[in-house]
Write an enzyme that holds these catalytic residues in place. Structure first.
Site, short mmCIF file in Angstrom:
data_model
loop_
_atom_site.label_atom_id
_atom_site.label_comp_id
_atom_site.label_asym_id
_atom_site.label_seq_id
_atom_site.Cartn_x
_atom_site.Cartn_y
_atom_site.Cartn_z
N ASP A 92 -9.40 -14.67 -22.68
CA ASP A 92 -8.10 -15.29 -22.94
C ASP A 92 -7.86 -15.68 -24.39
O ASP A 92 -6.80 -16.21 -24.73
CB ASP A 92 -7.91 -16.52 -22.04
CG ASP A 92 -7.59 -16.13 -20.62
OD1 ASP A 92 -6.86 -15.14 -20.43
OD2 ASP A 92 -8.07 -16.80 -19.70
N ASP A 99 -4.33 -9.13 -16.30
CA ASP A 99 -3.83 -10.01 -17.36
C ASP A 99 -4.41 -9.64 -18.73
O ASP A 99 -3.81 -9.88 -19.77
CB ASP A 99 -4.20 -11.48 -17.08
CG ASP A 99 -4.15 -11.88 -15.63
OD1 ASP A 99 -4.37 -11.01 -14.76
OD2 ASP A 99 -3.92 -13.06 -15.35
N1 GLY Z 1 -3.53 -15.10 -17.13
C1 GLY Z 1 -3.60 -16.07 -16.11
C2 GLY Z 1 -2.46 -16.03 -15.18
O1 GLY Z 1 -1.57 -15.21 -15.28
O2 GLY Z 1 -2.44 -16.87 -14.30
#
Ligand code: GLY
Length: 424
Positions: free
Chosen positions: A142, A204
């Site tokens: 992230d 993601d």
């Molecule tokens: N990237 C984390 C979410 O979309 O919850």
């Protein structure tokens, strides 16, 4: 509802301010795999243009930001969510494990970009600088969200070398998680996600690739870009079903690269379509095409976008999982809508035909019209821009709340929409 045979929808029908969503070759292929998807596509009608004034919407966002910035005084915390019925943001502590730390500074930088007011630059800086230590994060993927949304905007708008250095270190940290035997970046650690034993990649992760494309352009070193391209290719091969809907989580054998499992974490079921996951795919593959110019990514961005559009209910804001569309009591996800709107505007600027440009712009406009309406706007309700997002329902977290990343991508979508209007 108007029923038109699929083959006739290959022409864009514009009439009385409405655009019928047309059928294209790639849609027919996906339609064959899922009849109900094809039927829904035929029935979707989008308004041709924005039903609100962009400048007024920017003013609304600025007013909301004045309220939230006044209430946010501990810069080692960040606004994250507002529970339904509450007025002000909950502000958890910043932490290297928290993926949402960069969005609020990123919103403030965007407001500086929109207004050119020094005040917003100062407010953004106060919340950006405390994030610097996270440039060394190697614990999860992230770092792209955390640093590119904050320092990335800071560098874009100021050109300061120290912000560039932070971003390059962040990109260096991110590529340590690339496994060449698999061909992807490892998204999550097994310690925090013990359900999976080996190499975990989630959809993601596509968004974090933007930091890598940027790093190669800045440094001239192709390593970041090569990893980003390989990740996008591997994800394209393994993360999607025949109808171009995506799995949330794919687990790979870390030694052979073989797929071990395809699952969900934040979706309703392993074989359902988590709305935000599909929105990440829309945004992610549009961005990868912008960065590479490789037509296979454009083709794929169109396919995943068609699947996203096909999953929408009448007001264009998805239920948090497409499999629950229309189910009483199930919540929506305005964050997915905002991400998809921003991605579709980008896609509309990349596709080659006027027909498709209009199609994706119309889809984005329909989404934005709904988000800006009283049904989803936080105007006179709380300090956010948008209501009705869902973060992680299976975990019992963030159900039907305001979420900071919904606001981030909403503001980005409005900015992208404005520059689209200025170009045309
Ligand atoms: N990237 C984390 C979410 O979309 O919850």
């Amino acid at each position: 509802m108007l029923q038109i045979p699929n083959r006739f929808l290959s022409l864009l029908a514009v009439g009385m301010g409405l655009i019928l969503i047309p059928s294209c070759d790639f849609m027919d292929k996906s339609a064959k795999t899922n009849q109900s998807v094809a039927e829904k596509k035929e029935n979707l009608i989008f308004q041709e243009s924005l039903g609100f004034n962009l400048e007024e919407q920017f003013q609304f966002c600025e007013e909301q930001l004045k309220k939230s910035a006044a209430g946010h005084t501990d810069y080692n915390t960040h606004p994250r969510l507002i529970e339904s019925g509450d007025t002000h943001w909950e502000m958890p502590k910043n932490d290297v494990l928290v993926w949402t730390v960069g969005f609020y500074p990123g919103i403030l930088w965007q407001m500086y970009d929109i207004t050119h007011k020094e005040y917003w630059k100062e407010e953004a800086l106060k919340r950006t600088l405390p994030l610097e230590p996270y440039k060394y994060n190697k614990e999860h993927h992230d770092i792209g969200f955390m640093m590119y949304c904050s320092y990335g905007q800071a560098y874009r708008l100021t050109g300061k070398k120290e912000y560039r250095d932070v971003l390059i270190q962040s990109a260096k940290s991110l590529i340590t998680r690339f496994n060449p035997k698999v061909g992807t970046i490892k998204s999550w650690s097994n310690e925090l996600h013990p359900q999976w034993k080996e190499h975990i990649t989630i959809i993601d992760n596509m968004l974090n690739l933007e930091l890598l494309f940027w790093a190669s352009k800045e440094t001239g070193d192709p390593v970041y870009r090569d990893i980003a391209v390989k990740h996008a290719e591997t994800t394209m091969a393994n993360h999607f079903r025949d109808d171009f809907s995506c799995y949330h989580v794919v687990e790979y054998d870390e030694n052979t690269g073989a797929v071990r499992n395809k699952n969900t974490s934040q979706g309703y079921a392993d074989e359902s379509v988590w709305a935000r996951g599909q929105a990440w795919a829309v945004y992610g593959y549009s961005m990868v095409y912008r960065e590479t110019g490789d037509p296979k990514f454009l083709d794929f961005a169109k396919k995943v976008s068609e699947r996203y559009i096909a999953g929408l209910p009448e007001d264009y804001i998805p239920y948090w999982d497409f499999s629950l569309t229309g189910k009483k009591g199930e919540s929506r996800d305005a964050s997915a809508a905002a991400i998809a709107a921003s991605g579709l505007i980008e896609l509309s600027s990349l596709v080659k035909t006027t027909e498709l440009q209009k199609r994706y712009r119309a889809a984005a406009d329909a989404i934005l019209n709904s988000l800006a309406s009283p049904a989803y706007s936080a105007k006179n309700v709380n300090d956010a821009f948008l209501l009705h997002s869902t973060g992680a329902k299976p975990q019992g977290n963030e159900i039907d709340v305001a979420l900071i990343y919904a606001d981030y991508y909403y503001l980005e979508a409005l900015r992208r929409r404005k520059s689209l209007s200025e170009k045309s």
